[in-house]
Design an enzyme around this catalytic site. Structure first.
Site, PDB file in Angstrom:
ATOM      1  N   GLN A 189      -3.114   3.453   4.944  1.00 42.93           N
ATOM      2  CA  GLN A 189      -3.848   2.431   4.200  1.00 42.93           C
ATOM      3  C   GLN A 189      -3.597   1.060   4.820  1.00 42.93           C
ATOM      4  O   GLN A 189      -2.594   0.850   5.503  1.00 42.93           O
ATOM      5  CB  GLN A 189      -3.419   2.443   2.726  1.00 42.93           C
TER       6      GLN A 189
ATOM      7  N   ALA B 181       4.738   1.756   0.769  1.00 39.62           N
ATOM      8  CA  ALA B 181       5.575   2.603  -0.077  1.00 39.62           C
ATOM      9  C   ALA B 181       4.873   2.882  -1.400  1.00 39.62           C
ATOM     10  O   ALA B 181       4.023   2.109  -1.848  1.00 39.62           O
ATOM     11  CB  ALA B 181       6.918   1.922  -0.331  1.00 39.62           C
TER      12      ALA B 181
ATOM     13  N   VAL C 263       0.869  -1.174   0.000  1.00 39.88           N
ATOM     14  CA  VAL C 263       0.000   0.000   0.000  1.00 39.88           C
ATOM     15  C   VAL C 263       0.905   1.223   0.000  1.00 39.88           C
ATOM     16  O   VAL C 263       2.071   1.150   0.394  1.00 39.88           O
ATOM     17  CB  VAL C 263      -0.957   0.035   1.220  1.00 39.88           C
ATOM     18  N   SER C 264       0.357   2.339  -0.440  1.00 39.40           N
ATOM     19  CA  SER C 264       1.196   3.528  -0.623  1.00 39.40           C
ATOM     20  C   SER C 264       1.536   4.263   0.666  1.00 39.40           C
ATOM     21  O   SER C 264       2.611   4.840   0.792  1.00 39.40           O
ATOM     22  CB  SER C 264       0.513   4.498  -1.595  1.00 39.40           C
ATOM     23  N   THR C 265       0.624   4.256   1.644  1.00 43.69           N
ATOM     24  CA  THR C 265       0.857   5.019   2.872  1.00 43.69           C
ATOM     25  C   THR C 265       0.561   4.173   4.105  1.00 43.69           C
ATOM     26  O   THR C 265      -0.120   3.142   4.031  1.00 43.69           O
ATOM     27  CB  THR C 265      -0.049   6.270   2.928  1.00 43.69           C
TER      28      THR C 265
END
Length: 204
Positions: free
Chosen positions: A15, A39, A10-12
């Site tokens: 999330q 990331a 996941v990006s953050t």
């Protein structure tokens, strides 16, 4: 012995990985064999993914992801990584791409390779376009916020009302930095940041 690993991203930190982890475990992958990252999909520089490639995956192993964009949201990177794994005889399975899950006898696999190449071309293009759209929306949001005078990022640190008097006493060595921080009600890092900023402003 050939192994199957799972990868989730996941990006953050806000999330959650739950949905991806469940899908991978439902596929039969042991939780200890699932590597994850918080990331951005725009870069391949991720600690978990790097560990998978450098120390875990071996010739003949399989790497499973929930969707293609978990590998990357950059089309060039996706194609590059798929070629990397192919060169090392590591099979990639994408749960959302059923044709990658089918095992066929040697000699018949080329049909699904052709289908997968077409699907991957389309899906990687979509993933990259989504990334660019998100980036554009963020830029537009920042521009609108600036027009409205909304400050983005960390809050601006302001000087306490008695700053100059206390600061001068500290600079003249009449009081210690600890005493100055206490009187100003500031943390060490904030105090020194304001002091540096204050000096720079006086010189300019």
């Amino acid at each position: 012995m050939k192994k199957i690993y799972g990868y989730a991203r996941v990006s953050t930190k806000e999330q959650h990985l739950d949905r991806q982890l469940k899908a991978l475990m439902d596929h039969g992958i042991d939780e200890r064999d699932i590597v994850s990252d918080h990331a951005s999909g725009a870069s391949l520089e991720r600690p978990g993914y790097a560990a998978l490639k450098s120390t875990m995956l071996r010739d003949g192993d399989t790497l499973v992801v929930k969707s293609l964009d978990r590998l990357s949201r950059n089309k060039e990177h996706i194609i590059q990584e798929l070629q990397y794994f192919k060169n090392r005889h590591i099979k990639i399975q994408v749960l959302d791409l059923p044709t990658t899950m089918i095992e066929l006898p040697e000699g018949q696999q080329w049909v699904f390779d052709m289908i997968n190449n077409i699907l991957i071309e389309v899906l990687s293009s979509i993933a990259e376009q989504e990334r660019l759209t998100i980036k554009q929306r963020q830029a537009e949001g920042i521009a609108v916020a600036k027009e409205k005078g909304i400050h983005l990022g960390r809050p601006v640190i302001t000087y306490p009302p008695n700053w100059e008097h206390i600061y001068q006493q500290w600079e003249d060595k009449k009081i210690t930095a600890v005493a100055a921080m206490k009187q100003l009600g500031l943390k060490r890092s904030t105090f020194y940041k304001l002091a540096s900023q204050f000096r720079a402003n006086r010189k300019s």
